[in-house]
Design a protein around this motif. Structure first.
Motif, short mmCIF file in Angstrom:
data_model
loop_
_atom_site.label_atom_id
_atom_site.label_comp_id
_atom_site.label_asym_id
_atom_site.label_seq_id
_atom_site.Cartn_x
_atom_site.Cartn_y
_atom_site.Cartn_z
N LEU B 121 0.58 -1.31 -0.01
CA LEU B 121 0.08 -0.10 0.08
C LEU B 121 0.79 1.37 0.12
O LEU B 121 0.40 2.36 -0.51
CB LEU B 121 -1.04 0.00 1.45
CG LEU B 121 -2.14 -1.06 1.12
CD1 LEU B 121 -2.91 -0.85 2.45
CD2 LEU B 121 -3.23 -0.49 0.02
N SER B 122 2.06 1.08 0.46
CA SER B 122 2.97 2.30 0.57
C SER B 122 3.55 2.81 -0.84
O SER B 122 3.72 3.91 -1.26
CB SER B 122 4.28 2.09 1.18
OG SER B 122 4.98 1.24 0.90
N ASP B 124 2.62 3.74 -4.83
CA ASP B 124 1.71 4.72 -5.51
C ASP B 124 0.52 3.68 -6.45
O ASP B 124 -0.69 4.21 -6.24
CB ASP B 124 2.16 5.80 -6.37
CG ASP B 124 3.16 6.51 -5.58
OD1 ASP B 124 4.40 6.57 -5.89
OD2 ASP B 124 2.77 7.16 -4.60
N TYR B 125 1.22 2.84 -6.96
CA TYR B 125 0.19 2.02 -7.78
C TYR B 125 0.39 0.50 -7.34
O TYR B 125 1.45 -0.09 -6.88
CB TYR B 125 0.23 2.13 -9.36
CG TYR B 125 -0.23 3.53 -9.50
CD1 TYR B 125 0.92 4.51 -9.55
CD2 TYR B 125 -1.25 3.85 -10.05
CE1 TYR B 125 0.63 5.86 -10.01
CE2 TYR B 125 -1.67 5.27 -10.57
CZ TYR B 125 -0.72 6.08 -10.43
OH TYR B 125 -1.08 7.34 -10.75
N LEU B 152 -2.30 3.72 6.06
CA LEU B 152 -2.24 3.57 4.56
C LEU B 152 -3.78 3.02 4.30
O LEU B 152 -4.56 3.55 3.28
CB LEU B 152 -1.26 2.75 4.01
CG LEU B 152 0.10 3.46 3.98
CD1 LEU B 152 1.04 2.58 3.81
CD2 LEU B 152 0.08 4.75 2.95
N LEU B 155 -6.07 5.79 4.56
CA LEU B 155 -6.11 7.01 3.59
C LEU B 155 -6.26 6.75 2.15
O LEU B 155 -6.44 7.44 1.37
CB LEU B 155 -4.54 7.58 3.65
CG LEU B 155 -4.73 8.38 5.04
CD1 LEU B 155 -2.95 8.64 5.29
CD2 LEU B 155 -5.12 9.90 5.16
N LYS B 156 -6.06 5.35 1.66
CA LYS B 156 -6.08 4.92 0.38
C LYS B 156 -7.34 4.23 0.06
O LYS B 156 -7.43 3.94 -1.21
CB LYS B 156 -4.59 4.10 0.11
CG LYS B 156 -3.44 4.89 0.15
CD LYS B 156 -2.36 4.29 -0.61
CE LYS B 156 -1.28 5.18 -0.74
NZ LYS B 156 -0.13 4.57 -1.72
N LEU B 157 -8.09 3.71 1.15
CA LEU B 157 -9.16 2.70 0.70
C LEU B 157 -10.35 3.34 0.95
O LEU B 157 -10.56 4.05 2.11
CB LEU B 157 -8.79 1.34 1.12
CG LEU B 157 -7.57 0.74 1.11
CD1 LEU B 157 -7.51 -0.71 2.07
CD2 LEU B 157 -7.46 0.19 -0.40
N ASP B 184 -4.82 -1.83 -8.68
CA ASP B 184 -5.34 -0.76 -9.62
C ASP B 184 -5.49 -1.62 -10.96
O ASP B 184 -6.35 -1.15 -11.84
CB ASP B 184 -4.50 0.41 -9.90
CG ASP B 184 -3.92 1.29 -8.80
OD1 ASP B 184 -2.94 0.95 -8.17
OD2 ASP B 184 -5.19 1.69 -8.27
N ARG B 216 2.13 13.77 -3.21
CA ARG B 216 1.86 12.53 -2.61
C ARG B 216 1.40 12.79 -1.17
O ARG B 216 0.57 12.10 -0.82
CB ARG B 216 2.79 11.48 -2.92
CG ARG B 216 2.27 9.90 -2.11
CD ARG B 216 3.62 9.18 -1.77
NE ARG B 216 4.45 8.62 -3.12
CZ ARG B 216 5.65 8.91 -3.37
NH1 ARG B 216 6.27 9.74 -2.58
NH2 ARG B 216 6.16 8.33 -4.63
N LEU B 219 -1.63 13.78 0.05
CA LEU B 219 -2.82 12.85 0.24
C LEU B 219 -2.39 11.78 1.53
O LEU B 219 -3.51 11.43 2.31
CB LEU B 219 -2.97 11.85 -1.02
CG LEU B 219 -3.39 12.80 -2.18
CD1 LEU B 219 -3.47 11.97 -3.34
CD2 LEU B 219 -4.62 13.38 -2.00
N TYR B 220 -1.11 11.36 1.51
CA TYR B 220 -0.92 10.09 2.32
C TYR B 220 0.12 10.81 3.59
O TYR B 220 0.63 9.89 4.00
CB TYR B 220 -0.48 8.97 1.81
CG TYR B 220 -1.10 8.71 0.26
CD1 TYR B 220 -0.42 8.68 -1.03
CD2 TYR B 220 -2.58 8.46 0.47
CE1 TYR B 220 -1.29 8.45 -2.00
CE2 TYR B 220 -3.16 8.48 -0.88
CZ TYR B 220 -2.65 8.42 -2.01
OH TYR B 220 -3.41 7.95 -3.18
#
Lengths: 246, 246
Positions: B121-122, B124-125, B152, B155-157, B184, B216, B219-220
């Protein structure tokens, strides 16, 4: 047969198999929360915590007492005589739920309104009556705010849904709430307790290794912090009381 | 033909056209991370950074060495002899990737488990093997926690997916991970490298103006802060080690 742990006129706590506890709110007519009732609810959660101890499986379901209401919010008139009412009950209740070591399920038996919005969202899962009851948070319409009121919508809901909840005072039916991810399941009134029990049985084991609260707070910790920050505070104003009362 | 920059028995770094670098983890059998290996991976990222310099396009792909594993997590018994192992390797590795000036792609060649969850998850894709391999984070089942473990996912899911990952220890196939937005793209084992290269070529130019990392972190950034806070720390405890080891 469940074991009766608390059996008061306005609140029951029953223990079912598998360490599943059910809190029944029965404060007629609509389970409105005042500071004393919030403390009763906190006490029920604390009772479960003490019975179970750490590092064990368990879960709590919070339900209403009929198929019409879950909770229609705070007794707004209490702030007239006690401007710190929420700091003495409601905010600590939210903090307690977010800190609780076991999975929690809100069985939204019916109308859920006002302060009951954060109260429902502070539970880990939500099951709602598919046929009856609306879910909405009206602060925008009432001129009401407290710091942290948006943490749970922000952290638990998709951004556009959080906006609809907080800035539009949107009103959801159970089926709409399911589609928007506000609740996790809907069920017919006759079947909804069983759905909640099944969910409780499914997730109760996750508490066994003693890190449920820690990991929950990795996701929603900002909410817990916000609620603790305005709990038991009398030296400053913690909320903007409603300009309109409903 | 790629240019070989690092060629060790457990790690390779190769340079392809267009400033695309590929890190191949080949620490048999399952690319488990210990503090020394995490530092090797940091060394590989730093090598790319020094080769490219600032204000250049570029990207890094982190892959496994077969179609069975990507990384099955931390070598949990290292903590038995060194309670600060994660602080000396794993947490700085996560911090390094979240800080990295170029887009990063995790080519999830197979099983991804435990600490490899945040590690993936760290990036970017994420591109995952469509046919083989599961993705899961088991801390709730192991009694494991470190402050920042949920940043993560949070913040990402999507919120319900983050809950599934952290509080339910759900196990995803590649296709399920794609549906839930954890990865992705998915691709057949023979095609997954090309899929990752295509993604790398597409996003490498975004690093050229020198603000990839700062944006980045818009966002994170909380994740990076959390990881740095527990990196290179020996004076305090940085989490609950697993009560069960797998």
């Amino acid at each position: 047969m469940p074991e009766s742990i608390i059996n008061e006129q306005d609140l029951a706590l029953d223990r079912h198999e598998g360490n599943i506890f059910v809190i029944t709110m029965r404060k007629a007519p609509e389970n409105r929360i005042n500071s004393a009732y919030a403390q009763k609810l906190i006490h029920a959660f604390n009772t479960v915590r003490k019975i179970l101890g750490p590092d064990t499986q368990g879960a709590v379901i919070t339900k209403g007492n009929d198929a019409k209401f879950w909770c229609t919010g705070l007794e707004l008139t209490e702030s007239d005589t006690n401007p710190f009412a929420n700091s003495e009950g409601f905010f600590p209740l939210l903090a307690t739920l977010l800190d609780f070591p076991y999975p929690t399920i809100a069985l939204i038996t019916g109308h859920t309104f006002g302060g009951a919005g954060p109260f429902a969202l502070s539970h880990d899962y939500r099951v709602m009556n598919s046929r009856r009851g609306y879910f909405s948070m009206p602060p925008i319409n009432l001129g009401l705010h407290f710091p942290g009121i948006g943490t749970l919508p922000r952290l638990k809901l998709r951004p556009q849904v959080a906006r609809a909840m907080l800035l539009e005072a949107k009103r959801w039916t159970g089926t709409e709430a399911l589609a928007d991810g506000i609740v996790d399941f809907v069920a017919e009134p006759e079947g909804m307790l069983e759905v909640a029990m099944e969910l409780a049985r499914q997730w109760a084991p996750k508490a066994k290794m003693g890190v449920y609260s820690l990991l929950r707070n990795e996701l929603y910790g900002d909410a817990g912090k916000a609620f603790r920050e305005i709990s038991y505070v009398h030296g400053r104003l913690t909320d903007l009381p409603a300009k309109a009362k409903i």
